[in-house]
Design an enzyme around this catalytic site. Structure first.
Site, PDB file in Angstrom:
ATOM      1  N   ASN A 401       0.815  -1.202   0.000  1.00 15.51           N
ATOM      2  CA  ASN A 401       0.000   0.000   0.000  1.00 15.51           C
ATOM      3  C   ASN A 401       0.855   1.261   0.000  1.00 15.51           C
ATOM      4  O   ASN A 401       1.008   1.920  -1.038  1.00 15.51           O
ATOM      5  CB  ASN A 401      -0.943  -0.027   1.212  1.00 15.51           C
ATOM      6  CG  ASN A 401      -2.023   1.024   1.125  1.00 15.51           C
ATOM      7  OD1 ASN A 401      -1.905   1.986   0.396  1.00 15.51           O
ATOM      8  ND2 ASN A 401      -3.086   0.841   1.878  1.00 15.51           N
ATOM      9  N   ASP A 402       1.468   1.561   1.130  1.00 11.78           N
ATOM     10  CA  ASP A 402       2.186   2.829   1.233  1.00 11.78           C
ATOM     11  C   ASP A 402       3.363   2.924   0.261  1.00 11.78           C
ATOM     12  O   ASP A 402       3.695   4.017  -0.187  1.00 11.78           O
ATOM     13  CB  ASP A 402       2.679   3.016   2.670  1.00 11.78           C
ATOM     14  CG  ASP A 402       1.520   3.069   3.641  1.00 11.78           C
ATOM     15  OD1 ASP A 402       0.479   3.647   3.278  1.00 11.78           O
ATOM     16  OD2 ASP A 402       1.650   2.533   4.753  1.00 11.78           O
ATOM     17  N   VAL A 403       3.963   1.787  -0.088  1.00 13.07           N
ATOM     18  CA  VAL A 403       5.156   1.838  -0.949  1.00 13.07           C
ATOM     19  C   VAL A 403       4.808   2.153  -2.401  1.00 13.07           C
ATOM     20  O   VAL A 403       5.693   2.341  -3.216  1.00 13.07           O
ATOM     21  CB  VAL A 403       5.965   0.527  -0.875  1.00 13.07           C
ATOM     22  CG1 VAL A 403       6.456   0.281   0.537  1.00 13.07           C
ATOM     23  CG2 VAL A 403       5.174  -0.654  -1.381  1.00 13.07           C
TER      24      VAL A 403
END
Lengths: 481, 110
Positions: A401-403
């Site tokens: 997700n965040d990456v």
């Protein structure tokens, strides 16, 4: 010749061999081909050092002579229980649970260093002030590493689900640390006007140190655990090195310091990969601040069927797969590689893109893919593949997700702004496999998911992969018929 | 010849500085793909603390020292054995997923 005059050179030679083999073994770990022999050599060094350490019976101090037989028995028992249990758990633990096992073993090492310091302190074995300072420092670092690693283990294993945060926590932590240092100062410099006896003071010192380790780790979020494990790894190394100085054992000093340097280097690498300082990871409650802003999420989430996505990839020319923790959690790495093999058989070029902080440990995704049997020339790190996303037909994001959040590039207000990300959003089509509509570990909305070129596939990664495999296989048989 | 090791202030600092530098250089050459086995491998290496635990336990002359020394050896042995076991397992996987021409399933039986 006395037994002691034979024992000392033997112990010295074994420790020297161990120190050399550790360094040489770690050096051989710079390539996947030579790495297994590297750890094997380091293991031989360890075995030699442990066996030679039984020779300490010949050099034991006079007061311990009458206890020798019991002590040897206890040593064998401790080696058998501690070593046996850890060996057994290390053999049978699942690959996805590796980060918490490493945290656990690391905590044990810190605890051992702290226990050695405790023996020194309680026995008043370190009369010189330098030794005393180093012992106390080693005790502090070892204890923090022990309790902190146990908390990290609990978080990674899901025993503790949420970071525990209260207002003013950092001040409480600071106060506890300051208190611990004051108690340590009393231990070193004495002082006539104190209310506690020395053993009480020592006990208080260990309680405070352990408490600080807990308090320090409890507020840190799960996404930051790779950095935390790495820091505690370095800390344990340092504690071991300091005890090595007190015991006048160069093997402990060298091994501990090498690990300390290694852990520090890894920590800095990871912090850089997140565009944050180590202090920021440790002392800011990342993800705690409410930051929902209007107008942040334009567009809507577009769910699609796993089978359709699978077929789309079958007819693509180039596919890049971005694995994340969700892949590990669903144990879907084997199914994923089965799917990739189907695509490859159909002539699709498939590569894997790994973000440095994907997963719960640096390089965890590499290990998972290796477990599934993915050749490592298909696995690319961020800087090697990031420019290729523009020319890619389909990107499959699995449980990451965040990456892949483009907000890190564009949104100055985002807490992850400036973090290097995988440019998955630049591909022609993006499929995101995700368990539910929740946010990532950092708790941030992902702009990628709302993009025009992005479709969501909700479901457990293993089930989704199974559906995709079936869909693509179905195509093959239909064409053949 | 005297084989007892005596480490005084500056000798200790020399050892620390050089070992730290060596560690930094050695680890700097490890590719990102091996960072997990590396961390677990370095985790194994500080399991050498078990030797310090052995020293403390074998020199124990009170019940308390025996108990704490026992704990030190127990924890140190766990660190060393566990670190070795998981590192070996991880590296064996990289070995089997190398550039192999045959495309048979190579999943290891556990």
């Amino acid at each position: 010749m006395t037994p002691a005059s034979i024992a000392l050179p033997l112990i010295g030679a074994s420790d020297l061999a161990a120190a050399f083999l550790f360094m040489y073994g770690l050096k051989r770990m710079s390539s996947p081909i030579t790495a297994p022999s590297g750890i094997f050599l380091a293991g031989i060094g360890m075995l030699a050092a442990v066996l030679a350490s039984f020779l300490y019976v010949f050099t034991a101090n006079p007061a311990a002579q009458s206890f020798l037989l019991t002590n040897v028995g206890l040593a064998i028992l401790a080696l058998a229980i501690g070593g046996g249990l850890a060996w057994w758990s290390g053999r049978k633990v699942q690959m996805t649970a590796m980060p918490q096992m490493v945290a656990l073993y690391n905590g044990m090492g810190g605890g051992a260093a702290a226990a050695i310091a405790a023996v020194e302190l309680f026995g008043a074995r370190a009369p010189a002030p330098t030794q005393l300072v180093v012992t106390v420092l080693g005790a502090l670092i070892g204890s923090i590493s022990l309790s902190g690693s146990l908390i990290a283990w609990a978080k990674l294993d899901g025993v503790i689900k949420q970071p525990w945060r209260v207002a003013g926590q950092q001040y409480v932590n600071l106060a506890v640390l300051a208190g611990t240092i004051v108690v340590g100062g009393f231990l070193v410099f004495g002082g006539a006007a104190r209310a506690l006896t020395t053993p009480q003071l020592i006990a208080l010192f260990f309680v405070c140190s352990l408490l600080y380790g807990v308090l320090m780790t409890v507020p840190i979020g799960g996404a930051d655990m790779p950095v935390v494990i790495s820091i505690f790894n370095a800390a344990t190394g340092l504690a071991v090195a300091l005890q090595g100085f007190v015991l006048e054992n160069p093997a402990l000093m060298i091994a501990g310091m090498v690990v300390g340097a290694a852990g520090t280097l890894l920590t800095l690498l990871m912090a850089k990969a997140m565009n944050r300082s180590v202090g920021n990871v440790l002392f800011t409650n990342f993800g705690a601040i409410p930051r929902r802003r209007a107008g942040h999420t334009k567009g809507s989430l577009k769910p699609t069927a796993a089978a359709d996505a699978g077929i789309a990839m079958r007819y693509a020319k180039t596919v890049i797969i971005v694995p994340g923790y969700g892949l590990a959690a669903a144990q879907a790495q084997q199914k994923l590689y089965d799917f990739v093999k189907l695509l490859q058989a159909a002539g699709v070029s498939v590569r894997f893109a790994i973000h440095p902080v994907a997963g719960r440990m640096p390089g965890q995704m590499d290990v998972l893919l290796a477990e599934a049997g993915v050749p490592y020339d298909l696995i690319f790190q961020l800087e090697d593949i990031n420019d290729d996303f523009k020319a890619t037909d389909v990107v499959l994001v699995i449980g990451a997700n965040d990456v892949v959040n483009p907000a890190a590039r564009t949104d100055k207000a985002s807490p992850i702004f400036g973090m290097p990300i995988l440019n998955a959003d630049q591909a022609r089509q993006v499929y995101v496999v995700k368990r539910g509509q929740g946010k990532g570990y950092a708790g941030i909305e992902n702009a990628l998911f709302y993009g025009e070129n992005c479709n969501m596939i909700y479901g457990d990664a293993a089930a989704v992969m199974a559906t995709m495999i079936e869909a693509v296989r179905g195509l093959g048989t239909a064409a053949a018929a | 010849m005297d084989f007892a090791i005596h480490i005084s202030g500056f000798v200790a600092i020399y050892i620390f500085v050089l070992a730290g530098f060596a560690g930094w250089v050695i680890i700097g050459g490890v590719p990102a793909i091996l960072h997990t086995p590396l961390m677990s491998g370095s985790n194994f290496v500080h399991g050498i603390v078990v030797v310090g635990g052995m020293f403390a336990l074998l020199n124990a002359s009170t019940r308390q020292e025996q108990a704490i020394g026992f704990l030190a050896v127990l924890l140190g042995a766990g660190n060393a054995a566990g670190g070795y076991a998981v590192t070996r397992r991880m590296l064996a996987m990289f070995q089997s997923s190398g550039h192999r021409p045959n495309k048979t399933r190579r999943r290891k039986a556990r």
